[in-house]
Design a protein around this motif. Structure first.
Motif, PDB file in Angstrom:
ATOM      1  N   PHE A  10     -22.870 -15.698   5.789  1.00  0.00           N
ATOM      2  CA  PHE A  10     -21.765 -14.762   5.606  1.00  0.00           C
ATOM      3  C   PHE A  10     -20.839 -15.202   4.479  1.00  0.00           C
ATOM      4  CE2 PHE A  10     -22.504 -13.282  10.094  1.00  0.00           C
ATOM      5  CZ  PHE A  10     -22.862 -11.993   9.716  1.00  0.00           C
ATOM      6  N   THR A  11     -20.615 -16.491   4.349  1.00  0.00           N
ATOM      7  CA  THR A  11     -19.771 -17.008   3.284  1.00  0.00           C
ATOM      8  C   THR A  11     -20.393 -16.720   1.929  1.00  0.00           C
ATOM      9  OG1 THR A  11     -18.963 -18.749   4.728  1.00  0.00           O
ATOM     10  CG2 THR A  11     -18.643 -19.066   2.359  1.00  0.00           C
ATOM     11  N   LEU A  12     -21.674 -17.012   1.780  1.00  0.00           N
ATOM     12  CA  LEU A  12     -22.353 -16.762   0.508  1.00  0.00           C
ATOM     13  C   LEU A  12     -22.440 -15.275   0.212  1.00  0.00           C
ATOM     14  CD1 LEU A  12     -25.203 -19.425   0.668  1.00  0.00           C
ATOM     15  CD2 LEU A  12     -23.097 -19.498  -0.667  1.00  0.00           C
ATOM     16  N   THR A  13     -22.670 -14.459   1.231  1.00  0.00           N
ATOM     17  CA  THR A  13     -22.715 -13.013   1.045  1.00  0.00           C
ATOM     18  C   THR A  13     -21.360 -12.511   0.573  1.00  0.00           C
ATOM     19  OG1 THR A  13     -24.384 -12.784   2.759  1.00  0.00           O
ATOM     20  CG2 THR A  13     -23.161 -10.802   2.177  1.00  0.00           C
ATOM     21  N   GLY A  14     -20.288 -13.022   1.174  1.00  0.00           N
ATOM     22  CA  GLY A  14     -18.937 -12.628   0.769  1.00  0.00           C
ATOM     23  C   GLY A  14     -18.652 -13.004  -0.666  1.00  0.00           C
ATOM     24  N   LEU A  15     -19.130 -14.184  -1.098  1.00  0.00           N
ATOM     25  CA  LEU A  15     -18.935 -14.585  -2.485  1.00  0.00           C
ATOM     26  C   LEU A  15     -19.736 -13.696  -3.424  1.00  0.00           C
ATOM     27  CD1 LEU A  15     -19.065 -18.468  -2.121  1.00  0.00           C
ATOM     28  CD2 LEU A  15     -17.054 -17.050  -2.530  1.00  0.00           C
ATOM     29  N   ALA A  16     -20.938 -13.337  -3.021  1.00  0.00           N
ATOM     30  CA  ALA A  16     -21.786 -12.490  -3.854  1.00  0.00           C
ATOM     31  C   ALA A  16     -21.236 -11.077  -3.959  1.00  0.00           C
ATOM     32  CB  ALA A  16     -23.208 -12.465  -3.294  1.00  0.00           C
ATOM     33  N   CYS A  17     -20.470 -10.647  -2.971  1.00  0.00           N
ATOM     34  CA  CYS A  17     -19.929  -9.284  -2.972  1.00  0.00           C
ATOM     35  C   CYS A  17     -18.572  -9.209  -3.642  1.00  0.00           C
ATOM     36  CB  CYS A  17     -19.804  -8.757  -1.531  1.00  0.00           C
ATOM     37  SG  CYS A  17     -21.395  -8.480  -0.769  1.00  0.00           S
ATOM     38  N   GLY A  18     -18.161 -10.249  -4.326  1.00  0.00           N
ATOM     39  CA  GLY A  18     -16.865 -10.260  -4.988  1.00  0.00           C
ATOM     40  C   GLY A  18     -16.822  -9.260  -6.123  1.00  0.00           C
ATOM     41  N   THR A  19     -15.955  -9.476  -7.087  1.00  0.00           N
ATOM     42  CA  THR A  19     -15.760  -8.511  -8.158  1.00  0.00           C
ATOM     43  C   THR A  19     -16.736  -8.730  -9.315  1.00  0.00           C
ATOM     44  OG1 THR A  19     -14.054  -9.922  -9.103  1.00  0.00           O
ATOM     45  CG2 THR A  19     -13.332  -8.165  -7.590  1.00  0.00           C
ATOM     46  N   TYR A  20     -17.665  -9.642  -9.193  1.00  0.00           N
ATOM     47  CA  TYR A  20     -18.640  -9.895 -10.245  1.00  0.00           C
ATOM     48  C   TYR A  20     -19.411  -8.613 -10.553  1.00  0.00           C
ATOM     49  CZ  TYR A  20     -22.584 -11.767 -12.802  1.00  0.00           C
ATOM     50  OH  TYR A  20     -23.538 -12.012 -13.750  1.00  0.00           O
ATOM     51  N   GLY A  21     -19.318  -8.141 -11.781  1.00  0.00           N
ATOM     52  CA  GLY A  21     -20.045  -6.954 -12.196  1.00  0.00           C
ATOM     53  C   GLY A  21     -19.435  -5.648 -11.712  1.00  0.00           C
ATOM     54  N   SER A  22     -18.289  -5.688 -11.063  1.00  0.00           N
ATOM     55  CA  SER A  22     -17.667  -4.473 -10.548  1.00  0.00           C
ATOM     56  C   SER A  22     -16.290  -4.295 -11.167  1.00  0.00           C
ATOM     57  CB  SER A  22     -17.513  -4.541  -9.026  1.00  0.00           C
ATOM     58  OG  SER A  22     -18.762  -4.649  -8.407  1.00  0.00           O
ATOM     59  N   GLU A  23     -16.061  -3.108 -11.676  1.00  0.00           N
ATOM     60  CA  GLU A  23     -14.740  -2.781 -12.196  1.00  0.00           C
ATOM     61  C   GLU A  23     -13.825  -2.432 -11.024  1.00  0.00           C
ATOM     62  OE1 GLU A  23     -13.596  -2.828 -15.406  1.00  0.00           O
ATOM     63  OE2 GLU A  23     -15.503  -3.806 -15.837  1.00  0.00           O
ATOM     64  N   PRO A  24     -12.533  -2.746 -11.129  1.00  0.00           N
ATOM     65  CA  PRO A  24     -11.605  -2.340 -10.067  1.00  0.00           C
ATOM     66  C   PRO A  24     -11.580  -0.822  -9.918  1.00  0.00           C
ATOM     67  CG  PRO A  24     -10.567  -3.910 -11.557  1.00  0.00           C
ATOM     68  CD  PRO A  24     -11.872  -3.517 -12.175  1.00  0.00           C
ATOM     69  N   LEU A  25     -11.434  -0.369  -8.696  1.00  0.00           N
ATOM     70  CA  LEU A  25     -11.284   1.059  -8.423  1.00  0.00           C
ATOM     71  C   LEU A  25      -9.840   1.463  -8.724  1.00  0.00           C
ATOM     72  CD1 LEU A  25     -13.104   1.083  -4.977  1.00  0.00           C
ATOM     73  CD2 LEU A  25     -14.014   1.930  -7.150  1.00  0.00           C
ATOM     74  N   PRO A  26      -9.595   2.736  -9.036  1.00  0.00           N
ATOM     75  CA  PRO A  26      -8.205   3.179  -9.219  1.00  0.00           C
ATOM     76  C   PRO A  26      -7.419   2.919  -7.924  1.00  0.00           C
ATOM     77  CG  PRO A  26      -9.749   4.898  -9.885  1.00  0.00           C
ATOM     78  CD  PRO A  26     -10.551   3.830  -9.217  1.00  0.00           C
ATOM     79  N   LEU A  27      -6.203   2.440  -8.049  1.00  0.00           N
ATOM     80  CA  LEU A  27      -5.381   2.120  -6.882  1.00  0.00           C
ATOM     81  C   LEU A  27      -4.865   3.403  -6.243  1.00  0.00           C
ATOM     82  CD1 LEU A  27      -4.185  -0.105  -5.145  1.00  0.00           C
ATOM     83  CD2 LEU A  27      -2.233  -0.179  -6.693  1.00  0.00           C
ATOM     84  N   THR A  28      -5.289   3.655  -5.000  1.00  0.00           N
ATOM     85  CA  THR A  28      -4.846   4.821  -4.250  1.00  0.00           C
ATOM     86  C   THR A  28      -4.583   4.426  -2.804  1.00  0.00           C
ATOM     87  OG1 THR A  28      -7.081   5.510  -3.611  1.00  0.00           O
ATOM     88  CG2 THR A  28      -6.207   6.427  -5.670  1.00  0.00           C
ATOM     89  N   ILE A  29      -3.718   5.188  -2.150  1.00  0.00           N
ATOM     90  CA  ILE A  29      -3.464   5.000  -0.723  1.00  0.00           C
ATOM     91  C   ILE A  29      -3.028   6.338  -0.131  1.00  0.00           C
ATOM     92  CG2 ILE A  29      -1.113   4.171  -1.169  1.00  0.00           C
ATOM     93  CD1 ILE A  29      -1.393   2.513   1.470  1.00  0.00           C
ATOM     94  N   THR A  30      -3.549   6.645   1.042  1.00  0.00           N
ATOM     95  CA  THR A  30      -3.138   7.849   1.774  1.00  0.00           C
ATOM     96  C   THR A  30      -2.861   7.472   3.216  1.00  0.00           C
ATOM     97  OG1 THR A  30      -5.413   8.434   2.341  1.00  0.00           O
ATOM     98  CG2 THR A  30      -4.501   9.427   0.341  1.00  0.00           C
ATOM     99  N   VAL A  31      -1.978   8.231   3.851  1.00  0.00           N
ATOM    100  CA  VAL A  31      -1.692   8.050   5.272  1.00  0.00           C
ATOM    101  C   VAL A  31      -1.663   9.430   5.919  1.00  0.00           C
ATOM    102  CG1 VAL A  31       0.819   7.957   4.909  1.00  0.00           C
ATOM    103  CG2 VAL A  31      -0.157   7.000   6.987  1.00  0.00           C
ATOM    104  N   ASN A  32      -2.344   9.547   7.044  1.00  0.00           N
ATOM    105  CA  ASN A  32      -2.376  10.791   7.815  1.00  0.00           C
ATOM    106  C   ASN A  32      -2.085  10.465   9.272  1.00  0.00           C
ATOM    107  OD1 ASN A  32      -3.286  12.857   5.840  1.00  0.00           O
ATOM    108  ND2 ASN A  32      -4.990  11.441   5.642  1.00  0.00           N
TER     109      ASN A  32
END
Length: 116
Positions: A10-32
């Motif tokens: 799980f630790t290695l999977t979490g490291l592999a799923c980091g931001t490597y190769g991924s651009e940040p998503l636009p910052l959004t938040i909604t509440v309902n």
């Protein structure tokens, strides 16, 4: 032994799923909310959805003097369902704010609740 291997995986999977190769998503938040009008003591269920680059902290101000602070664990997306009960009558403005390591802070459009 199996537990240690599972934790390592799980630790290695979490490291592999980091931001490597991924651009940040636009910052959004909604509440309902499941309802915008209720009586004292009745719970209101809120759904908060956010996305960004590296989400740090979610803050919900219930409008009645109490708030909830919760770590977003550096995730890119967040979806939380939380409940809150109001003890007195009145109109309360619920505000949700997300903080992001890359993009700063963003607040959702506030919700107005009527408790009578």
């Amino acid at each position: 032994m199996k537990l240690r291997a599972l934790i390592l995986m799980f630790t290695l999977t979490g490291l592999a799923c980091g931001t490597y190769g991924s651009e940040p998503l636009p910052l959004t938040i909604t509440v309902n909310a499941d309802k915008l009008e209720t009586v004292p003591g009745d719970s209101v269920s809120f759904q908060i959805v956010a996305q960004g680059g590296r989400l740090d902290m979610l803050r919900i101000d219930w409008g009645d003097g109490s708030s909830l602070d919760e770590s977003a664990l550096s995730a890119r997306t967040l979806s939380r369902r939380v409940k809150h009960a109001y003890e007195s009558t009145g109109t309360f403005e619920v505000k949700a704010t997300i903080s992001d390591s890359f993009a700063g802070q963003k607040a959702a459009t506030p919700l107005s609740l009527l408790i009578r």
